[in-house]
Design a protein around this motif. Structure first.
Motif, PDB file in Angstrom:
ATOM      1  N   ASN A   1       0.832  -1.210   0.000  1.00  0.00           N
ATOM      2  CA  ASN A   1       0.000   0.000   0.000  1.00  0.00           C
ATOM      3  C   ASN A   1       0.869   1.264   0.000  1.00  0.00           C
ATOM      4  OD1 ASN A   1      -2.504   1.364   0.087  1.00  0.00           O
ATOM      5  ND2 ASN A   1      -2.236   1.718   2.282  1.00  0.00           N
ATOM      6  N   ASP A   2       1.956   1.218   0.753  1.00  0.00           N
ATOM      7  CA  ASP A   2       2.883   2.348   0.889  1.00  0.00           C
ATOM      8  C   ASP A   2       4.200   2.010   0.203  1.00  0.00           C
ATOM      9  OD1 ASP A   2       4.281   4.574   1.624  1.00  0.00           O
ATOM     10  OD2 ASP A   2       4.453   4.051   3.751  1.00  0.00           O
ATOM     11  N   ASN A   3       4.382   2.248  -1.073  1.00  0.00           N
ATOM     12  CA  ASN A   3       3.445   2.973  -1.873  1.00  0.00           C
ATOM     13  C   ASN A   3       3.385   2.379  -3.282  1.00  0.00           C
ATOM     14  OD1 ASN A   3       1.695   4.889  -2.849  1.00  0.00           O
ATOM     15  ND2 ASN A   3       3.187   6.517  -2.888  1.00  0.00           N
TER      16      ASN A   3
ATOM     17  N   GLY B   1      13.375   7.589  -2.710  1.00  0.00           N
ATOM     18  CA  GLY B   1      13.934   8.277  -1.543  1.00  0.00           C
ATOM     19  C   GLY B   1      12.910   8.927  -0.638  1.00  0.00           C
ATOM     20  N   GLU B   2      11.642   8.581  -0.805  1.00  0.00           N
ATOM     21  CA  GLU B   2      10.592   9.212   0.014  1.00  0.00           C
ATOM     22  C   GLU B   2      10.805   8.908   1.485  1.00  0.00           C
ATOM     23  OE1 GLU B   2       6.699  10.041   1.912  1.00  0.00           O
ATOM     24  OE2 GLU B   2       7.653   8.095   1.815  1.00  0.00           O
ATOM     25  N   GLU B   3      10.989   7.621   1.774  1.00  0.00           N
ATOM     26  CA  GLU B   3      11.103   7.197   3.178  1.00  0.00           C
ATOM     27  C   GLU B   3      12.420   7.633   3.824  1.00  0.00           C
ATOM     28  OE1 GLU B   3       8.458   6.269   4.325  1.00  0.00           O
ATOM     29  OE2 GLU B   3       7.357   4.951   2.955  1.00  0.00           O
ATOM     30  N   GLN B   4      13.391   8.031   3.005  1.00  0.00           N
ATOM     31  CA  GLN B   4      14.682   8.452   3.563  1.00  0.00           C
ATOM     32  C   GLN B   4      14.714   9.955   3.824  1.00  0.00           C
ATOM     33  OE1 GLN B   4      14.629   4.979   3.391  1.00  0.00           O
ATOM     34  NE2 GLN B   4      16.625   5.538   4.216  1.00  0.00           N
TER      35      GLN B   4
ATOM     36  N   GLN C   1       1.899  -0.244   8.031  1.00  0.00           N
ATOM     37  CA  GLN C   1       2.800   0.755   7.430  1.00  0.00           C
ATOM     38  C   GLN C   1       4.137   0.715   8.150  1.00  0.00           C
ATOM     39  OE1 GLN C   1       1.198   4.667   8.056  1.00  0.00           O
ATOM     40  NE2 GLN C   1      -0.789   4.174   7.181  1.00  0.00           N
ATOM     41  N   HIS C   2       5.233   0.745   7.368  1.00  0.00           N
ATOM     42  CA  HIS C   2       6.573   0.898   7.962  1.00  0.00           C
ATOM     43  C   HIS C   2       6.819  -0.157   9.039  1.00  0.00           C
ATOM     44  CE1 HIS C   2       6.265   5.520   7.007  1.00  0.00           C
ATOM     45  NE2 HIS C   2       6.048   4.760   5.965  1.00  0.00           N
ATOM     46  N   GLN C   3       6.388  -1.384   8.792  1.00  0.00           N
ATOM     47  CA  GLN C   3       6.489  -2.429   9.829  1.00  0.00           C
ATOM     48  C   GLN C   3       7.280  -3.625   9.323  1.00  0.00           C
ATOM     49  OE1 GLN C   3       5.443  -2.232  12.891  1.00  0.00           O
ATOM     50  NE2 GLN C   3       3.946  -0.538  12.866  1.00  0.00           N
TER      51      GLN C   3
HETATM   52 ZN   LIG Z   1       5.683   5.603   3.953  1.00  0.00          ZN
END
Ligand SMILES: [Zn+2]
Length: 444
Positions: A149-151, A181-184, A315-317
């Motif tokens: 989902n993300d993303n 690089g969104e999550e960074q 998310q982020h898990q």
């Molecule tokens: Zn995210």
């Protein structure tokens, strides 16, 4: 006979000028495919991880393989529309330690597909999704990180919008982009926004899609109709002079991103009335970020389109089961019918904006201590007319409108300036409108 033909011509010209709807927009909605989005999200998930710092050599795992596949997908779409897309990588080197999440030097690589407009090739409306994914530790670039989902949802939606819209010709250019690089630390968006400035792109705005596939919220709500449109009130780039002027002339909730949000809201209500767009009057979720922000930072309009009901365990898990809860952003949690709808929301807005003339650059307002509000604006080449909008000062949406034809000034009689907010949009020959421009000048 002469009388008859005059009448006929008059009747024929009416729907061209005043129709609220363009039937092609319904075709666009219908042509977005949930099956193709499912196939693409699955493909992206199967790269194992798409972490920005992950492997770039493997053909099957990591962000390198993922971006090469996205590029090849855009190229395939282009080959089916006589090379209507310019597809390229736009990249920036981010050195180790730039922030705590950059644990080694890395090229942040975006995949750009550009569909050039026939009339305003340097005017761009952008749709974005993200290539990259992450798990619990943002610096962990090796563990499985499906990021369904993300993303992958936003990325797949962007590819699907390109498939559908590449069958049409538009006056303005459309960019479909996978950002990395969104999550960074929102690096891909920052890189592309800087590139856009260097290239002198006239950007109408960016529709950033980040998580468009979850319908089962942590709040207990299940809804495949609700979605959110985040927009900041005014640009962070405004000058001290502009900030001061707002105290006297208004505009606290009328910046360019907010007008883009209202545009998406209205188009959705017009063509997809089954949907429930929620305009959220803030840049993003509380304390959180997304890739529209670097565009806002650069002075461009940009909004975030996303699901209304999030699920934070997905998310982020790290993928795991803990206290009976299955954590992880896995494929099984994505609702493809919903991702299709939000992709359609994007596609119809890209099309409407790319078929519409540009907005007037200057809108002046007058009528202080007078019974009538007065507006005048700069002429737009290609517009067949203009629409004046106004609303109560407490209303979030442009509730009143008047089409005034091909003029560049108008007096709204009996409408007192003090009691409403006003704006002007340009209207094109098929009825498509530019975003509304809030007055940026005052006259006496
Ligand atoms: Zn995210």
């Amino acid at each position: 006979m002469k009388k008859f033909s005059v009448l006929l011509v008059a009747l024929m010209s009416v729907p061209m000028l005043y129709s609220q709807t363009d039937l092609r927009i319904y075709d666009i909605i219908n042509n977005v495919s949930a099956e193709r989005i499912e196939k693409d999200v699955t493909k992206l998930v199967n790269f194992g991880t798409r972490h920005t710092l992950s492997d770039t050599i493997s053909q099957t795992r990591g962000i390198g393989a993922a971006r090469r596949w996205i590029k090849s997908e855009f190229e395939k779409i282009s080959s089916e529309c006589s090379d209507c897309l310019d597809v390229f990588y736009q990249k920036n080197l981010v050195p180790k330690g730039d922030n705590a999440r950059i644990v080694h030097d890395v090229w942040v690589v975006n995949v750009v597909a550009m569909q050039k407009g026939t009339k305003y090739p340097n005017r761009y409306i952008i749709m974005s999704g993200d290539i990259d994914s992450r798990v619990s530790d943002p610096a962990n670039f090796t563990s499985d990180s499906p990021g369904a989902n993300d993303n992958a949802s936003g990325m797949a939606g962007t590819i699907e919008a390109a498939r559908v819209l590449s069958k049409y010709k538009f006056e303005s250019s459309i960019i479909y982009v996978g950002l990395s690089g969104e999550e960074q630390g929102l690096y891909g968006g920052k890189g592309l926004a800087e590139y856009a400035k260097e290239q002198g792109w006239d950007i109408v705005g960016i529709l950033n899609n980040d998580m468009i596939g979850n319908i089962t919220g942590v709040d207990g709500v299940v809804s495949n109709r609700d979605f959110r449109i985040f927009s900041e009130p005014v640009p962070p780039t405004e000058t001290e002079q502009q900030r001061n002027a707002r105290r006297f002339y208004g505009g606290e909730v009328d910046g360019i991103s907010r007008q883009l949000a209202r545009y998406v809201y209205t188009t959705t209500k017009t063509y997809m009335p089954e949907m429930n767009p929620m305009m959220i009057y803030r840049l993003d979720r509380f304390g959180r970020g997304g890739h529209h922000r670097p565009f806002n930072d650069a002075g461009f309009a940009g909004i975030r389109i996303m699901e209304a009901h999030e699920n934070y365990t997905q998310q982020h898990q790290d993928i795991r089961v803990e206290d009976g809860i299955a954590y992880g952003d896995k494929l099984e949690h994505v609702n493809f019918g919903y991702a299709k709808k939000l992709t359609a929301v994007n596609a119809i807005n890209l099309a409407s904006i790319a078929w519409a003339p540009p907005a007037p650059t200057t809108v002046e307002i007058g009528g202080i201590v007078e019974p009538n509000a007065k507006l005048r604006w700069s002429k737009v080449e290609g517009a067949v007319g203009y629409k004046i909008y106004w609303r109560d000062t407490t209303s979030p949406t442009w509730d009143n409108a008047r089409y005034v034809g091909d003029v560049t000034e108008f007096v709204l009689e009996g409408i007192v300036l003090d009691n409403f907010f006003f704006g002007v949009a340009a209207v094109g020959k098929d009825g498509h409108e530019s975003p509304v421009v809030f007055p940026n000048k005052v006259f006496r």
